[in-house]
Structure formats: structure tokens, C-alpha cells
Design a protein around this motif. Structure first.
Motif, PDB file in Angstrom:
ATOM      1  N   LYS A  91       0.792  -1.227   0.000  1.00 36.90           N
ATOM      2  CA  LYS A  91       0.000   0.000   0.000  1.00 36.90           C
ATOM      3  C   LYS A  91       0.827   1.283   0.000  1.00 36.90           C
ATOM      4  N   LYS A  95       0.665   4.183  -2.911  1.00 36.73           N
ATOM      5  CA  LYS A  95       0.213   5.543  -2.588  1.00 36.73           C
ATOM      6  C   LYS A  95       1.247   6.557  -3.078  1.00 36.73           C
ATOM      7  N   GLU A 130      -8.968  -2.850  -4.396  1.00 32.28           N
ATOM      8  CA  GLU A 130      -9.891  -1.771  -4.037  1.00 32.28           C
ATOM      9  C   GLU A 130      -9.122  -0.499  -3.675  1.00 32.28           C
ATOM     10  N   TYR A 131      -7.983  -0.678  -3.016  1.00 28.85           N
ATOM     11  CA  TYR A 131      -7.153   0.473  -2.651  1.00 28.85           C
ATOM     12  C   TYR A 131      -6.647   1.183  -3.909  1.00 28.85           C
ATOM     13  N   GLN A 133      -8.049   1.180  -6.847  1.00 32.64           N
ATOM     14  CA  GLN A 133      -9.192   1.854  -7.469  1.00 32.64           C
ATOM     15  C   GLN A 133      -9.467   3.189  -6.800  1.00 32.64           C
ATOM     16  N   GLU A 134      -9.329   3.230  -5.484  1.00 30.55           N
ATOM     17  CA  GLU A 134      -9.505   4.483  -4.753  1.00 30.55           C
ATOM     18  C   GLU A 134      -8.411   5.488  -5.122  1.00 30.55           C
ATOM     19  N   ALA A 137      -9.121   6.903  -8.585  1.00 27.16           N
ATOM     20  CA  ALA A 137     -10.211   7.876  -8.550  1.00 27.16           C
ATOM     21  C   ALA A 137      -9.737   9.200  -7.956  1.00 27.16           C
ATOM     22  N   ALA A 138      -8.920   9.113  -6.902  1.00 29.21           N
ATOM     23  CA  ALA A 138      -8.419  10.327  -6.259  1.00 29.21           C
ATOM     24  C   ALA A 138      -7.475  11.106  -7.176  1.00 29.21           C
TER      25      ALA A 138
END
Length: 324
Positions: A91, A95, A130-131, A133-134, A137-138
Motif C-alpha cells: 500500500k 500511494k 480496491e485500494y 481503485q480508490e 479515482a483520487a
């Protein structure tokens, strides 16, 4: 490195999946490749460097955000092929990659398709999806993602012969005959050309892809392997019949051992048991199920890449007389 080629940073580059993908990326001539590794002196790292791979020293699981950003300088694609134990640790670097504007994020999947609630390891992979995908989107789409599964390794579907051991040891002799489901099989050493095409294909942005070479039931695959080995009666005599309840119980027992001790062997047995339930009792490792889950078929996307049949794989496997 040339500014005109896509720069791919690979995590887990010295593992089998990482090496296979890197070989294919370099062979195309379309990519520059970098590897993030904690050590610069391992023989595996020296081998990568000799191929022209840029070695970046760092720890994706422990370095602070500022350091992760340095590792990502100039990177267009972040491709992860890390070990199962490191799945959740991806993660922070993803990020950092999204924050740095890395164009494509590819987490470590490279397994069999399926839904939540069956396999703990797969659930962690779905958490990472899912992370991402977030994050996409961000970023308002500046960073895209691609998820890649490959079915079950052909290497893990071959029973041992007198001259060729199995990668799974005695677990390969388990037989699940209650309901013989179709399963996707892929030679792990042949996924690279597909991955190289996926990275440069705009159709695969924000998509889930299934790579596969053959689809057989357990019964069919065992019959093919036994015939190729020349030792069918001996291999069949070793079979141990296991039902879904026994697999569920074993998974629970070894999960408790892993929780108490952190033993990696217990974690492996837990994961294997859950994967066998998914594949052979629930039928999740099928092309129909992968497409139901939204996967694009790599063989439809790239029909010019010739798949290897399992029958051809096992002939070569036993013919070489040693595990691959």
C-alpha cells in the motif's frame, strides 16, 4: 536510460514471476526496466544488472514516503510481483506512486480468480485492488490500474515421478473427486509476453485481465500427466482422497498455528487448502468464472501469442527429469 521508452519499476524482481516478466519486457525492446531491491550484492541482483536492469536500492515495505518517492523517479509503470507475505505491505509504495503521477499501477495478483470469503490470501489481494481503485479515482484517472490473474501454475499440477519431484511435495498426491471442476492452467515461465503486451495496451487500463493457456479438470490433467510420466499406476497408488470438510478443517488448524507462531509453512498449508477448495469444489478457477468477475481474456486480446497445452508442458517436464 532512454526517455523514449516506458520505464517499469518491478517489485519482487528476483522471484520467479519477476524474472519471467523482466525477461519478456527486455526482449521487446520497448521498455526500460528498474528493480527495487534491499541488497545490491546478491547474485540474483547482479544477474539483473547484467541484463541491463537498473538497480534501485530500497525497501518498499519499510522506507518512509519521501524515500519511496525517490525510488519512483521517472517511473511510468509500477509492477509488483512480491511474495504472498508482503501483499498488504504494497500500500505505501502504491500511494507514493499515485502521488508521483505513475501512470499504471499493477499489484501482485498472478493467481486464480475468485470472490471474497473463500481464501484469506486472495481477500488481501482484493483489498489491494480496491485500494488502487480508490487511488486512481483520487488522481482523477492520472494513475490507472490493471489486475492480472493467470490461473493455476502448470508447474504445481504435475505429480512427482521417480526422476522428477513435485514443487508441492506430498500435497500433490491429494485428489479431490467430489465434483471435478474445470481449472485454468498456465506455465508461469510463459506469462511474460502477455504482461509485456498488457502494459502497453490502452484497452487494459482500469481492467482485470485473465492470462491462461489451457483449461482442464483435475481428472483430465492427472490422466495427461500420468501418461506422460510413464508411471501412471505408481502415481495413482499414492493418491490421497480429501473432501471439502477435511480441507476446511486443515485450513483452520494451520491458520491457528500461523496466528500463534508466524510460521510460514503453516501459512502455506492454509493458503493451499483454501485454494484447493476454491478451485476444485467451488469451480472459481474457470474461464467462465473469470469473465463473470469482469476479466478480459488475454487470449482474445492477443491471439497471436500461441498458448502451450498442458499435454506439451508435461512431456517436456518429465522429459527433462527434474522439477522446473
Amino acid at each position: 536510460m532512454s526517455d523514449t521508452k516506458t520505464l517499469v519499476l518491478v517489485l519482487g524482481a528476483t522471484g520467479r514471476t519477476g524474472r519471467t516478466v523482466i525477461d519478456a519486457l527486455l526482449k521487446t525492446g520497448q521498455y526500460n526496466v528498474a528493480a527495487l531491491t534491499r541488497s545490491a550484492s546478491k547474485p540474483e541482483v547482479e544477474a539483473l544488472r547484467s541484463q541491463g536492469v537498473e538497480i534501485r536500492i530500497g525497501d518498499f515495505a519499510a522506507d518512509p514516503p519521501a524515500k519511496l518517492s525517490e525510488h519512483l523517479k521517472g517511473v511510468d509503470v509500477l509492477l509488483s510481483t512480491v511474495s504472498a507475505e508482503a501483499i498488504i505491505q504494497q500500500k505505501p509504495i502504491f500511494k507514493a506512486a499515485a502521488d508521483a503521477g505513475v501512470k499504471r499501477l499493477i499489484p501482485c495478483d498472478f493467481g486464480t480468480p475468485g470472490a471474497r470469503g473463500v481464501r484469506d490470501l486472495h481477500d488481501l489481494k482484493l483489498d489491494i485492488r480496491e485500494y488502487l481503485q480508490e487511488l486512481s479515482a483520487a488522481s482523477n484517472g492520472a494513475s490507472t490500474y490493471t489486475f492480472i490473474d493467470i490461473g493455476w501454475w502448470m508447474q504445481l499440477a504435475v505429480p512427482a515421478s521417480s526422476t522428477t519431484p513435485s514443487m508441492l511435495g506430498p500435497l500433490i498426491d491429494e485428489y479431490y473427486a467430489d465434483d471435478d471442476k474445470p481449472m485454468l492452467l498456465t506455465d508461469i515461465d510463459r506469462i511474460g509476453p502477455y504482461v509485456a503486451r498488457i502494459l502497453s495496451d490502452s484497452r487494459t487500463a482500469n481492467q482485470y485481465i485473465i492470462i491462461w493457456e489451457d483449461e482442464l479438470s483435475l481428472k483430465e490433467s492427472r490422466e495427461i500427466a500420468e501418461a506422460a510420466s510413464g508411471e501412471g499406476p505408481t502415481i495413482r497408488a499414492r493418491r490421497v482422497a480429501i473432501d471439502k470438510d477435511a480441507l476446511t478443517q486443515r485450513a483452520a488448524e494451520y491458520k491457528a498455528v500461523y496466528a500463534a507462531s508466524g510460521d510460514s509453512g503453516a501459512h502455506a498449508v492454509t493458503s493451499f487448502s483454501e485454494y484447493m477448495i476454491s478451485i476444485h469444489f467451488l469451480g472459481e478457477d474457470s474461464l467462465a468464472n473469470a469473465k463473470k468477475l469482469g476479466a478480459l481474456d488475454a487470449r482474445e486480446l492477443y491471439p497471436d501469442i500461441a498458448p502451450k497445452r498442458f499435454a506439451d508442458f508435461v512431456k517436456a517436464y518429465y522429459g527433462n527429469g527434474a522439477a522446473h
